[in-house]
Write an enzyme that holds these catalytic residues in place. Structure first.
Site, PDB file in Angstrom:
ATOM      1  N   THR A 183      85.392  -7.268 -19.368  1.00 34.80           N
ATOM      2  CA  THR A 183      84.316  -7.888 -20.333  1.00 34.80           C
ATOM      3  C   THR A 183      83.050  -7.305 -20.635  1.00 34.80           C
ATOM      4  O   THR A 183      82.365  -7.547 -21.483  1.00 34.80           O
ATOM      5  CB  THR A 183      84.233  -9.272 -19.917  1.00 34.80           C
ATOM      6  OG1 THR A 183      83.543  -9.406 -18.614  1.00 34.80           O
ATOM      7  CG2 THR A 183      85.554 -10.098 -19.848  1.00 34.80           C
ATOM      8  N   SER A 217      84.764 -11.470 -13.568  1.00 35.05           N
ATOM      9  CA  SER A 217      84.464 -12.113 -12.542  1.00 35.05           C
ATOM     10  C   SER A 217      84.891 -13.739 -12.302  1.00 35.05           C
ATOM     11  O   SER A 217      85.653 -13.982 -13.600  1.00 35.05           O
ATOM     12  CB  SER A 217      82.795 -12.278 -12.867  1.00 35.05           C
ATOM     13  OG  SER A 217      82.550 -12.923 -13.793  1.00 35.05           O
ATOM     14  N   LEU A 270      83.508  -2.009 -13.146  1.00 34.00           N
ATOM     15  CA  LEU A 270      82.949  -2.947 -12.437  1.00 34.00           C
ATOM     16  C   LEU A 270      81.368  -2.307 -12.151  1.00 34.00           C
ATOM     17  O   LEU A 270      81.195  -1.437 -12.066  1.00 34.00           O
ATOM     18  CB  LEU A 270      83.384  -3.203 -10.914  1.00 34.00           C
ATOM     19  CG  LEU A 270      84.791  -3.741 -11.164  1.00 34.00           C
ATOM     20  CD1 LEU A 270      85.575  -3.819  -9.826  1.00 34.00           C
ATOM     21  CD2 LEU A 270      84.682  -5.169 -11.492  1.00 34.00           C
ATOM     22  N   CYS A 284      76.726   8.586 -16.397  1.00 35.21           N
ATOM     23  CA  CYS A 284      76.616   9.108 -17.827  1.00 35.21           C
ATOM     24  C   CYS A 284      75.787  10.345 -18.093  1.00 35.21           C
ATOM     25  O   CYS A 284      76.052  11.306 -19.092  1.00 35.21           O
ATOM     26  CB  CYS A 284      76.506   7.986 -18.538  1.00 35.21           C
ATOM     27  SG  CYS A 284      74.942   6.859 -18.260  1.00 35.21           S
ATOM     28  N   HIS A 329      73.430   9.860 -25.083  1.00 36.14           N
ATOM     29  CA  HIS A 329      72.216  10.403 -24.313  1.00 36.14           C
ATOM     30  C   HIS A 329      71.743  11.863 -24.724  1.00 36.14           C
ATOM     31  O   HIS A 329      72.845  12.655 -24.937  1.00 36.14           O
ATOM     32  CB  HIS A 329      72.687  10.399 -22.802  1.00 36.14           C
ATOM     33  CG  HIS A 329      72.928   9.148 -22.118  1.00 36.14           C
ATOM     34  ND1 HIS A 329      72.503   7.804 -22.713  1.00 36.14           N
ATOM     35  CD2 HIS A 329      73.228   8.788 -20.837  1.00 36.14           C
ATOM     36  CE1 HIS A 329      72.746   7.076 -21.942  1.00 36.14           C
ATOM     37  NE2 HIS A 329      73.057   7.405 -20.713  1.00 36.14           N
TER      38      HIS A 329
END
Lengths: 365, 365, 365, 365
Positions: B16, B41, B90, B157, B254
């Site tokens: 999610t 979770s 996660l 990233c 980025h």
């Protein structure tokens, strides 16, 4: 009336532009200067300032300046009005000749345009850094056959913040050898209409025309000295500087990531660098001029500062805020600096330069 | 039904979250993999995906994944559902133990968290750069007493975009000696709710916790090699890297200002560098896997590009765009690069890593 | 070659502008039309499209269109190239005469400019709303002494979204009596360079010149009918509309807060309104034309939607998203709508109008 | 010391939050009040204010307040410190009970939370509008068995700007019958961390939980009267109000598009409306209290104003700026208003309310 008579009348060229508006704002209640004339382009001439300016600052248009009538950008009116000082916020496309005309009319011209910056007889003075370059003025006057007039330029706005950080380091630790800088520059630096919103909203534009070249060449002139013998500029030639300039979605305040290497070995420690920066006292502070910030360099220890939205107005926009001073894997130190690009980086520096000139008695009656 | 059976069932942990949503989006019509399980979770467990996700992408929630029921982040359901591959989006706060549990359950785990990146038995694989580090897997399996399972991490990233630019240069011109990089990173990199709007609207935040350290240590692991003798990582130890990381008001993408020095003298010319970058062919391209971009590195000659808003989706977000390749006063070359931080910089790299593993026959039935 | 021959050649005027770029993008792989000519202002004429366009979309310039040579905006080249359809993204400053010249050259002209919208012989067609107004064309041709050519205008972008919401309500529940609407409009609606970033970053501009008047007069023409006797437009005269138009810092997608009162008493319930909106089927959908969205109106029940950044691309940008349908203390219902201003609000509607014309056999060989 | 003794000691609850920070900032050099205590949540208690506040304003943390030690939010310390006035910037989740405890401790409590606003014994006072509602206080004291303490609430920030515009109209032209309002609200209204940047950058969120209901019910209480017989509130029951609330990417300043219908026929003219608005004098102005703006309503004739970035600070953030006053096709007039949501819309109103109370002699020694 009498108060105005005691103040020095000044003129503002390009008064309706982004930098011009800052001049009008910053001079509103200046104790030594009063705006006596405003010049702008032909289509505004003859109109009242407040009726033709597209005012973009978040304070109201000053009452007194608001009712001035826009004049053409030639010296006639300004000389007649007894102006001693001319602040130019003119665009580089027209600044060159106009500023020379005012200079030849024996006015003290403080310019924000790039046109004359690299002229060997014209200093670029960042007031927190190299007011000693006023020493060039007698030589300049003799070259231009002037008695009272002179021409001082400001640095480019992104150069200004950088040299304020580098000067105390150079003074304390000797020549810098290498400086890498990446800028994140505010949109107000491009004037109005300037940067189209479609270009910058939610975006970064990794290019500002001519900006990197300006930083690279101006910095070594500013950080250099004026030869006592022939009055030529001696650049800080040991220092190599490489810049990468970006535009970001910020209203005011240029942020710069800076990486610095000293010539001296061993290099100063981070603590020494912090101390030197935070204890730096500039000429405008020593002279106590009106626009001088309490501290020229404000060192912050907050982990995520300086930030342009929160910190650009520190020192009324005339200070440089430096944070994240930390070791560098490659050079000796890296840090982030912030300066207000239309105050310290433009109008504010011109005004402080004029205040220095007044304090030095260079503005005659 | 039969089509699904031919596809490899995969599970997504942290489904999610910001990265989890990208996995769901990018796998929607994947020819070789199908999402068979979604973990999140406790407070979401038992709910339908589309009813508990706070979907923040500008395409609709995929139908099939939308109706999956959220599972707890332990291997039971995923093993029962015959998942072979686990993509982990996660958060680092919980990723460490959970990912190990899935590894021990003999699943192929592709993680975006930092927890195991610097583990000497776990490779950080940027698929456009160092798929050769899959060679470490047999050794990893023997250390962990595994038959089929293995654990591959993604790079951070901001590291990802950088090493994609550096790898072709290192391959062609030998070791890099010094790399200075200043990043301007998108808000999506911080997840959701992530960066408060009061912090970033009209602002730059010159700090991202742990980011500079990650770039500095991950890059030399990724650009290094795996020893054929003892399967240890040999870092690119000649290379020193110094980073300054900033958050800017950009949604995705980025941007990085990079300054590079080569060890080789004379250094390559700008033209040679451009050629090497634009001709670079990565392993996913050679293998022809589904998510491979047509070009791993897209060189642009437009003067003001790359820009995140316009260019981040090039190569479906799995390419790196490099522009403004130009000489540097201090090092040998400077340029600006752009990579999509939640595609190539996160979910996209994990998926390409899985595609490589499938192509190499590492995902057994 | 043969495929191209089967497609209808079309020309795009103002091809380098914001709307022109959308035409080029949306027509890239159109099954029935191919861009055969691109017109722009004098300074671009003779150059290759991709070399003079300042492309601002986040997909690459289509290959085929990119190599077309810019033509002057007169019919000569386009007639010679056998164009049957002309899409005009011209600015209102020049659109009036140029579009007439193409009309007189017997081309089917689909205009996005305001110039001819209120002409009593020219329909404003929002394809999801009033394709029945094509019935006016025979009358238009006779007035202009044309055989094949005709001129159809699009609505203003902020009008477009609104009438798509109002039309199903009017069809189902009879005349609307009062509509209050406040818009929050994207910057792309102002073209390029358009809105200066200093005006809109972190700001709202509560004024868009002429926009409120356009909404108020266009809506009743579009929601009215074409008289079967004298082919005049019968406006929806029972409906009074009051608009307040604002510019916000959004790239694409106009959001509108709408308050509606019906004439019918008792007024329809919120449930009836939702049902009618979500079940609405427009002419392009019935005809099955290429650009028709799956649903013309997408009703969302998420509490905080529609949002321009997330929802403007729904239905490929050719649908209207409506949410927060709820009772109003004053009128009968209030809701928020969103439409993509340069797709459905401009180029997309023109293209659907052309598709309808093709489907109706109005584009002769 | 003596100066401080002459000033009234005040406490600030929720002092580290967004509204709390404004209190600290606005009271820095207040001539009649001095911050003597700051309360915040448990995790900050015992720390120095400047060391635990995440200061988000663009002026420095005031020196004096910065060194205060955070206290728990119960009356003990504040009573001991002789505080007479409590400003509450507490979140609604905790404000209810805490504010009651301070009330029972006989303090004058000025609250920004919604909890007690609709209590029939608690006035909502917008100081520029309905200071007459202080008349309720004796009745409130008798109900709560208090001698000195009382509780005054502020209106919700979006209600505040609206009622300042409506009050002069109601006073001059009699009851309003219908008001439609669409808001475009700043992110600072949601506190910190508040609105996630991923939700609002380049976006509009057409929903703020509970906001429309607050506007609709608070406005008629504020614009109503206090019965002289039983001290109940008599709402402005002729007025129906319908609101649509949106969040936009603005730091400070709520912009509202307002459509107003009067009961009186014929309705006042646009000129009459402008005159009444610009000549409005509010109670704080009449009393000459420190924070009173020079003008409560500033009418602008610039075509594209008010704008939050440029105009929110007018009157030190305590004035409402109204522009684009024009006829409405449906009601009698429409206009755009702007108010500073954390100054006039929160802390500024509380402070002016306290100043009125002081001026009225309601704060005993």
């Amino acid at each position: 009336m009498s108060v105005i008579n005691q103040k020095i009348p000044v003129g503002i060229l390009g008064a309706t532009g982004t930098v011009g508006q800052r001049f009008i704002q910053l001079l509103e209640s200046h104790p030594r200067m009063v705006v006596a004339g405003v010049g702008a382009s032909e289509r505004s001439v003859g109109k009242m300032y407040k009726e033709c300016v597209n005012w973009k600052l978040d304070t109201p248009i000053p009452e007194a300046a608001g009712t001035l009538i826009i004049q053409p950008c030639d010296p006639t009116f300004f000389v007649k009005s007894n102006c001693r000082i001319i602040f130019s916020g003119l665009d580089a496309a027209v600044a060159g000749d106009i500023e020379l005309a005012f200079l030849k009319a024996e006015l003290a011209v403080f310019s924000n345009a790039k046109n004359h910056r690299m002229n060997p007889a014209v200093p670029i003075i960042v007031p927190l850094v190299n007011s000693s370059h006023f020493d060039m003025i007698p030589h300049q006057r003799s070259l231009f056959s002037l008695n009272r007039g002179f021409l001082i330029t400001n640095a480019n706005c992104s150069t200004t913040g950088l040299v304020v950080a580098l000067k105390p380091l150079q003074d304390a630790f000797g020549p810098l050898s290498r400086v890498v800088v990446t800028t994140m520059q505010a949109i107000s630096g491009a004037g109005y209409p300037g940067v189209p919103s479609l270009d910058i909203l939610g975006n970064v534009v990794p290019f500002i025309s001519g900006e990197e070249e300006k930083m690279e060449e101006e910095a070594s002139k500013i950080l250099g000295t004026v030869s006592k013998t022939d009055f030529s500029f001696v650049t800080a030639q040991d220092m190599r500087l490489s810049a990468s300039c970006n535009r970001v979605a910020v209203i005011d305040g240029h942020t710069e990531s800076v990486f610095v290497e000293f010539k001296q070995r061993p290099a100063p420690t981070i603590e020494q660098i912090e101390t030197v920066l935070s204890q730096y006292v500039s000429e405008p502070q020593r002279l106590g001029v009106y626009s001088a910030p309490e501290k020229a360099v404000v060192v912050t220890h907050l982990p995520d500062r300086p930030q342009p939205r929160l910190d650009a107005r520190i020192g009324k926009g005339n200070a440089v805020v430096i944070g994240r001073i930390r070791p560098c894997n490659i050079f000796d130190v890296k840090f982030t600096l912030l300066s207000h690009n239309t105050i310290l980086g433009a109008a504010g520096s011109s005004i402080m330069n004029a205040e220095i000139a007044i304090a030095r008695g260079m503005i005659s009656d």
